[in-house]
Design an enzyme around this catalytic site. Structure first.
Site, short mmCIF file in Angstrom:
data_model
loop_
_atom_site.label_atom_id
_atom_site.label_comp_id
_atom_site.label_asym_id
_atom_site.label_seq_id
_atom_site.Cartn_x
_atom_site.Cartn_y
_atom_site.Cartn_z
N SER A 28 7.89 -5.03 -6.94
CA SER A 28 7.90 -4.57 -7.21
C SER A 28 9.32 -3.40 -7.73
O SER A 28 9.98 -3.88 -7.12
CB SER A 28 7.01 -2.75 -7.62
OG SER A 28 5.76 -3.57 -7.28
N GLU A 57 3.76 4.09 3.66
CA GLU A 57 3.30 3.78 2.67
C GLU A 57 2.52 4.27 2.36
O GLU A 57 2.21 4.66 1.65
CB GLU A 57 3.49 2.31 3.00
CG GLU A 57 2.69 1.57 1.20
CD GLU A 57 3.94 -0.19 0.44
OE1 GLU A 57 3.76 -0.31 1.77
OE2 GLU A 57 3.60 -0.08 -0.28
N ASN A 77 -7.83 -3.27 -0.40
CA ASN A 77 -8.19 -1.96 0.44
C ASN A 77 -9.58 -2.88 1.24
O ASN A 77 -10.17 -2.94 2.53
CB ASN A 77 -9.43 -0.93 -0.21
CG ASN A 77 -8.39 -0.32 -1.20
OD1 ASN A 77 -7.42 -0.05 -0.85
ND2 ASN A 77 -9.28 0.67 -1.94
N GLU A 78 -9.34 -4.20 1.10
CA GLU A 78 -10.77 -5.26 2.94
C GLU A 78 -9.74 -5.04 3.92
O GLU A 78 -10.70 -4.74 4.73
CB GLU A 78 -10.98 -6.38 1.21
CG GLU A 78 -11.54 -6.56 0.26
CD GLU A 78 -11.53 -6.03 -0.89
OE1 GLU A 78 -9.29 -5.82 -0.89
OE2 GLU A 78 -11.73 -6.25 -1.82
N SER A 90 5.50 -9.49 0.00
CA SER A 90 4.66 -11.06 0.07
C SER A 90 5.30 -12.03 -0.96
O SER A 90 5.99 -12.52 -1.51
CB SER A 90 3.31 -10.88 -1.60
OG SER A 90 2.97 -8.90 -1.63
#
Ligand SMILES: Cc1cc2nc3c(=O)[nH]c(=O)nc-3n(C[C@H](O)[C@H](O)[C@H](O)COP(=O)(O)OP(=O)(O)OC[C@H]3O[C@@H](n4cnc5c(N)ncnc54)[C@H](O)[C@@H]3O)c2cc1C
Length: 386
Positions: free
Chosen positions: A160, A243, A369-370, A128
């Site tokens: 992360s 993933e 989720n979109e 990202s």
């Protein structure tokens, strides 16, 4: 379909159970989002590796046991049953490891996999960017070829565990004239390299589980490229398949939460509220359904199948299930749910609030989720692009 385990699988389960019972730390480790907790989790990973339990499905030469995915699922069930610590190197062992097996050269496998299994190298994921989250093809960080090196510039975010990790796997734009998912390359970068700056970001719970990573003329050798130059998107999609589809969230995690939820219900609200009872039953059924579906996926992979766009269905299912289970637990606990476990009067609130806060991230990380719904609409249902 035969849903019973073979004698060999049962023996494997017993061996895993006995080892975990003898080795899992008696008191919970400090949070892995603190320096102290991160290192305590690294020590635990080393213990796992010494027992050859760090990643059971890897080949023996890289520290695994060479067992199949069914046995991996059995190990995961025993792992959660034993209440063992979270996996601080999950980005490495569950995501990069399988990608290296598929796309790495023999030298790269020998160089990275044993150190990963031993958690000598703990990995972060750097995909990202501030303007490339859902729209990952908008990546702007660059890797410029200079002799046998790549020179890296740009910024990654929401990485992360990068605050304390050793390495990061990233995607950079190697072809400045390219657009979207063309011209991207997958590169492995030590976080200790000159020109790398790691800036921690605190999460909702106040701990620094995240970091931004800045690259300022960072040099890495060509040997750190995974796959071909310009093949980064394909390699990254393989990682994303592991993933979303299988590795990151094994069903045992949710079955374990569902069991605790049933227990909480029995102690707090048995018979009191039919709506809550239904919510608990639904959580338990969905956790079992997720487990059965995962066994089906594993069987398909063992038979030579692949994980495709249906990984998106999986990701939506487990992330929504996790939110549902934690919301139900908070409803069962009532006002006490907001107490920290150490507060007076907290009794058995346990870590439900903490789990709830983290469950809120599930529909976002590993691709929102979109976006997964877009993938399902376009690639599985073949609907026209919106
Ligand atoms: C706990 C956690 C851990 C993470 N760990 C990592 C990590 O280790 N490494 C890493 O690289 N990233 C990591 N991420 C980042 C994560 O992958 C991104 O947050 C995610 O992809 C969304 O990107 P964004 O935050 O830029 O939101 P945006 O892309 O800006 O999206 C904002 C909102 O718009 C919606 N949206 C955007 N585009 C569309 C569309 N085309 N159709 C419908 N809706 C759309 C999104 O669904 C979302 O609701 C992590 C995130 C979290 C929460």
């Amino acid at each position: 379909m035969d849903l019973t385990f073979t004698a060999a699988e049962e023996a494997f389960r017993q061996e895993a159970r006995a080892w975990l019972e003898a080795h899992v730390p008696r008191t919970p480790l400090p949070s892995m989002d603190t320096k102290e907790g991160f290192e305590a989790h690294r020590v635990w990973e080393r213990t796992l590796n010494e027992g050859r339990w760090a990643m059971v499905s890897w080949p023996e030469q890289y520290g695994g046991r060479g067992v199949n995915l069914i046995e991996w699922l059995i190990f995961e069930e025993e792992y959660f049953r034993a209440g063992a610590p979270g996996r601080v190197n999950q980005n490495g062992i569950f995501l990069l490891g399988p990608t290296l097996m598929d796309y790495g050269t023999a030298e790269q496998k020998a160089r990275f996999l044993p150190r990963m299994a031993a958690s000598d190298d703990i990995w972060a994921q750097g995909w990202s960017e501030p303007n490339a989250g859902s729209d990952m093809a908008a990546i702007r960080a660059t890797a410029r070829r200079d002799g046998d090196d790549y020179v890296l510039n740009g910024q990654k975010t929401w990485c992360s565990r990068a605050a304390f990790a050793d390495w990061i796997f990233c995607i950079f734009r190697t072809d400045p004239a390219s657009e979207r998912h063309r011209g991207l390359t997958f590169v492995l970068v030590p976080l200790t390299a000159d020109g790398v700056k790691v800036r921690p970001i605190a999460q909702l719970d106040g701990e620094t589980g995240f970091a931004e990573v800045f690259f300022d003329d960072v040099r890495v050798p060509e040997a750190n490229r995974l796959g071909e130059e310009g093949q980064g998107w394909t390699v990254a999609m393989a990682t994303a398949g592991f993933e979303r589809g299988l590795m990151l969230r094994s069903p045992a995690r949710f079955q374990n939460t569902a069991r605790k939820l049933v227990d909480l219900y029995k102690r707090h609200a048995a018979g009191a509220d039919p709506a809550l009872r239904d919510a608990v039953v639904r959580a338990w059924m969905h956790a079992e359904a997720y487990a059965l579906n995962t066994y089906r996926t594993a069987s398909r992979l063992i038979d030579g199948g692949t994980i495709g766009a249906e990984a998106s269905l999986n990701k939506i299912f487990w992330s929504e299930l996790d939110v549902h289970m934690h919301e139900t637990a908070l409803s069962l606990l009532g006002a006490r749910a907001e107490l920290l476990p150490q507060a007076s009067g907290a009794e058995d609130v346990g870590t439900w609030l903490d789990g709830f806060l983290f469950s809120m991230a599930g529909p976002i990380y590993a691709g929102t989720n979109e976006i997964q719904r877009n993938v399902i609409a376009e690639r599985l249902l073949k609907l026209p692009k919106g």
